[in-house]
Design a protein around this motif. Structure first.
Motif, mmCIF file in Angstrom:
data_model
loop_
_atom_site.group_PDB
_atom_site.id
_atom_site.type_symbol
_atom_site.label_atom_id
_atom_site.label_comp_id
_atom_site.label_asym_id
_atom_site.label_seq_id
_atom_site.Cartn_x
_atom_site.Cartn_y
_atom_site.Cartn_z
ATOM 1 N N LEU A 1 0.856 -1.178 0.000
ATOM 2 C CA LEU A 1 0.000 0.000 0.000
ATOM 3 C C LEU A 1 0.895 1.232 0.000
ATOM 4 O O LEU A 1 2.047 1.183 0.444
ATOM 5 C CB LEU A 1 -0.880 0.032 1.253
ATOM 6 N N ILE A 2 0.389 2.341 -0.488
ATOM 7 C CA ILE A 2 1.054 3.627 -0.284
ATOM 8 C C ILE A 2 0.305 4.322 0.850
ATOM 9 O O ILE A 2 -0.925 4.412 0.847
ATOM 10 C CB ILE A 2 1.073 4.465 -1.571
ATOM 11 N N LEU A 3 1.065 4.775 1.840
ATOM 12 C CA LEU A 3 0.501 5.277 3.088
ATOM 13 C C LEU A 3 0.638 6.790 3.205
ATOM 14 O O LEU A 3 1.432 7.415 2.503
ATOM 15 C CB LEU A 3 1.194 4.605 4.277
ATOM 16 N N LYS A 4 -0.131 7.332 4.124
ATOM 17 C CA LYS A 4 -0.060 8.749 4.449
ATOM 18 C C LYS A 4 -0.416 8.891 5.919
ATOM 19 O O LYS A 4 -1.192 8.091 6.447
ATOM 20 C CB LYS A 4 -1.031 9.553 3.586
ATOM 21 N N GLY A 5 0.164 9.870 6.587
ATOM 22 C CA GLY A 5 -0.101 10.000 8.016
ATOM 23 C C GLY A 5 -0.380 11.422 8.438
ATOM 24 O O GLY A 5 -0.050 12.375 7.732
ATOM 25 N N GLU A 6 -0.983 11.555 9.604
ATOM 26 C CA GLU A 6 -1.195 12.839 10.272
ATOM 27 C C GLU A 6 -0.380 12.842 11.557
ATOM 28 O O GLU A 6 -0.157 11.784 12.175
ATOM 29 C CB GLU A 6 -2.679 13.054 10.579
ATOM 30 N N ALA A 7 0.037 14.019 11.980
ATOM 31 C CA ALA A 7 0.858 14.115 13.187
ATOM 32 C C ALA A 7 0.174 13.468 14.382
ATOM 33 O O ALA A 7 0.797 12.727 15.146
ATOM 34 C CB ALA A 7 1.177 15.578 13.483
ATOM 35 N N SER A 8 -1.102 13.708 14.538
ATOM 36 C CA SER A 8 -1.814 13.185 15.711
ATOM 37 C C SER A 8 -1.829 11.664 15.736
ATOM 38 O O SER A 8 -1.700 11.047 16.805
ATOM 39 C CB SER A 8 -3.254 13.718 15.730
ATOM 40 N N SER A 9 -1.973 11.033 14.571
ATOM 41 C CA SER A 9 -2.028 9.569 14.534
ATOM 42 C C SER A 9 -0.667 8.957 14.810
ATOM 43 O O SER A 9 -0.562 7.901 15.452
ATOM 44 C CB SER A 9 -2.570 9.095 13.181
ATOM 45 N N ARG B 1 10.492 9.989 11.146
ATOM 46 C CA ARG B 1 9.355 10.516 11.900
ATOM 47 C C ARG B 1 9.648 11.933 12.383
ATOM 48 O O ARG B 1 8.765 12.794 12.387
ATOM 49 C CB ARG B 1 9.011 9.588 13.067
ATOM 50 N N VAL B 2 10.885 12.190 12.802
ATOM 51 C CA VAL B 2 11.226 13.559 13.208
ATOM 52 C C VAL B 2 11.268 14.477 11.992
ATOM 53 O O VAL B 2 10.887 15.651 12.071
ATOM 54 C CB VAL B 2 12.557 13.599 13.990
ATOM 55 N N LEU B 3 11.678 13.953 10.832
ATOM 56 C CA LEU B 3 11.680 14.770 9.618
ATOM 57 C C LEU B 3 10.253 15.086 9.176
ATOM 58 O O LEU B 3 9.983 16.155 8.620
ATOM 59 C CB LEU B 3 12.418 14.032 8.498
ATOM 60 N N PHE B 4 9.319 14.169 9.424
ATOM 61 C CA PHE B 4 7.912 14.377 9.075
ATOM 62 C C PHE B 4 7.212 15.266 10.101
ATOM 63 O O PHE B 4 6.513 16.230 9.739
ATOM 64 C CB PHE B 4 7.200 13.033 8.987
ATOM 65 N N LEU B 5 7.408 14.985 11.382
ATOM 66 C CA LEU B 5 6.708 15.730 12.427
ATOM 67 C C LEU B 5 7.323 17.096 12.700
ATOM 68 O O LEU B 5 6.644 18.000 13.189
ATOM 69 C CB LEU B 5 6.707 14.916 13.727
ATOM 70 N N GLU B 6 8.623 17.228 12.438
ATOM 71 C CA GLU B 6 9.348 18.474 12.665
ATOM 72 C C GLU B 6 9.156 18.955 14.106
ATOM 73 O O GLU B 6 9.457 18.218 15.040
ATOM 74 C CB GLU B 6 8.928 19.524 11.624
ATOM 75 N N GLU B 7 8.637 20.170 14.323
ATOM 76 C CA GLU B 7 8.544 20.688 15.689
ATOM 77 C C GLU B 7 7.589 19.881 16.570
ATOM 78 O O GLU B 7 7.646 19.960 17.803
ATOM 79 C CB GLU B 7 8.117 22.163 15.686
ATOM 80 N N ASP B 8 6.712 19.084 15.957
ATOM 81 C CA ASP B 8 5.786 18.254 16.744
ATOM 82 C C ASP B 8 6.448 16.991 17.284
ATOM 83 O O ASP B 8 5.820 16.258 18.059
ATOM 84 C CB ASP B 8 4.571 17.851 15.892
ATOM 85 N N PHE B 9 7.690 16.715 16.887
ATOM 86 C CA PHE B 9 8.328 15.486 17.353
ATOM 87 C C PHE B 9 8.535 15.493 18.868
ATOM 88 O O PHE B 9 8.544 14.433 19.497
ATOM 89 C CB PHE B 9 9.655 15.243 16.648
ATOM 90 N N SER B 10 8.674 16.672 19.460
ATOM 91 C CA SER B 10 8.799 16.735 20.918
ATOM 92 C C SER B 10 7.553 16.170 21.584
ATOM 93 O O SER B 10 7.628 15.577 22.676
ATOM 94 C CB SER B 10 9.031 18.178 21.376
ATOM 95 N N GLN B 11 6.400 16.314 20.927
ATOM 96 C CA GLN B 11 5.170 15.735 21.465
ATOM 97 C C GLN B 11 5.220 14.211 21.411
ATOM 98 O O GLN B 11 4.662 13.534 22.278
ATOM 99 C CB GLN B 11 3.959 16.246 20.685
ATOM 100 N N GLU B 12 5.870 13.664 20.372
ATOM 101 C CA GLU B 12 5.995 12.206 20.291
ATOM 102 C C GLU B 12 6.842 11.672 21.439
ATOM 103 O O GLU B 12 6.483 10.668 22.072
ATOM 104 C CB GLU B 12 6.578 11.785 18.942
ATOM 105 N N LEU B 13 7.969 12.307 21.716
ATOM 106 C CA LEU B 13 8.810 11.858 22.822
ATOM 107 C C LEU B 13 8.075 11.992 24.155
ATOM 108 O O LEU B 13 8.184 11.112 25.031
ATOM 109 C CB LEU B 13 10.114 12.650 22.852
#
Length: 350
Positions: free
Chosen positions: A259-267, A298-310
């Motif tokens: 499949l080709i995938l796509k994501g949102e930061a929240s997911s 994931r950090v390249l995709f989320l950028e400034e939101d990656f801190s929320q992932e950690l």
């Protein structure tokens, strides 16, 4: 597995604090001024270079994580993943197996399958791919003999490990058939040039033109998903193209349904939190610590939101955490299968 984990901003700072007679796993951020030739002969050091290292809720391109190993930890160094030959000692350990591989090797999947065959059935395996964001393969895994390319490092012990895996990517287009592959090169989708098919889909959804020059920056938002019966979908990261084929991080078998995938930061952030919670819940007691292997894309995709992932991982695990942002992630969940993931968060609770 480890007595202590300490972050040092420089190699010099680590060497000043290193304890003689001990053994260390050194995880090195790619921007660190690091010289293997300047490592001391005592203490013994093994390790690898990654795009970033993770210490608590921060990540660093410059710095070293020094993991002081327990005496019972067994170290196996594999100089060639293609010609890997295991001596049988791995089956003696039924707890944690930490694996570091060359993230740009064309032999990762076959190597992991061979490793899985000689590992105790009760063992929990996690790890990741070493490398730099230059996307150029070079010698970045080291032992006492030097720096090595296409190599692997395995640390084994009887420490129980709870494993959680999550990615958060959703289906955009598919299914498609990988009709021609060569290890980590995807040459054809549905009997047509892989890049041509992929480009049409990405350009239609993004509204942007996809070229060899901007490929990595745009493709980071559109990974492949390989369907696996009865287990977590395996995500594959396309990182380059020659205008016809696609270069992936990790192998793809010919005939794979993708499949080709796509994501949102929240997911993505939610999936990371769920992976951490799953890892913690698999232990009989509250975890004392956590090893995080999270994909650098994931950090390249989320950028400034990656801190929320950690922060979400920290909330889910509820314990001190350390690890790397890697080029590919390794885990064998409780269903028993070992996989090499991309764009995925793997958390190990100890």
């Amino acid at each position: 597995m480890f007595q202590s984990v300490t972050f040092f901003p420089t190699q010099e700072a680590w060497q000043e604090g290193a304890k003689k007679g001990e053994r260390y796993l050194l995880l090195v951020g790619e921007k660190t001024l690091f010289s293997w030739n300047e490592l001391p002969s005592d203490p013994l050091c093994v390790g690898a270079v990654f795009p970033y290292v993770v210490y608590e809720e921060a990540y660093y391109a410059q710095g070293i994580l020094a993991v002081q190993l327990e005496k019972e930890v067994h170290i196996t160094f594999v100089p060639s993943m293609e010609k890997a030959c295991f001596n049988g000692t791995l089956e003696d350990f039924s707890g944690m197996v930490l694996v570091i591989v060359d993230g740009f090797s064309a032999h990762i999947v076959t190597f992991l399958e061979a490793l899985f065959e000689v590992t105790a059935s009760a063992a929990s395996i996690l790890g990741g791919g070493s490398g730099k964001l230059t996307l150029v393969q070079e010698p970045l895994i080291f032992d006492t003999q030097g720096l090595h390319q296409d190599a692997a490092l395995i640390l084994s012990c009887d420490t129980p490990l709870g494993l959680g895996v999550g990615h958060g990517w959703d289906e955009l287009v598919g299914p498609l058939m990988a009709t021609k592959t060569d290890k980590n090169i995807l040459q054809a989708l549905n009997y047509k040039d892989a890049f041509g098919i992929y480009r049409q889909i990405v350009e239609y959804d993004s509204g942007k033109k996809l070229t060899s020059e901007n490929f990595f920056s745009l493709a980071k938002c559109y990974p492949f998903g390989i369907r696996k019966y009865g287990s977590e979908m395996v995500v594959r990261d396309p990182i380059a193209t020659d205008g016809t084929a696609l270069v992936l991080v990790g192998e793809m078998e010919e005939g794979s349904v993708v499949l080709i995938l796509k994501g949102e930061a929240s997911s993505l952030i939610k999936a990371a939190n769920e992976a951490a919670s799953e890892a913690a819940n698999l232990l009989k007691e509250a975890p004392k610590g956590a090893i995080v292997v999270d994909c650098v894309s994931r950090v390249l995709f989320l950028e400034e939101d990656f801190s929320q992932e950690l922060a979400a991982i920290k909330k889910g695990i509820g314990a001190p955490m350390w690890g790397v942002l890697s080029l590919g992630e390794i885990a064998n969940k409780h269903d028993g299968n070992i996989e090499f993931y991309n764009k995925t968060c793997v958390v190990g609770a100890v």
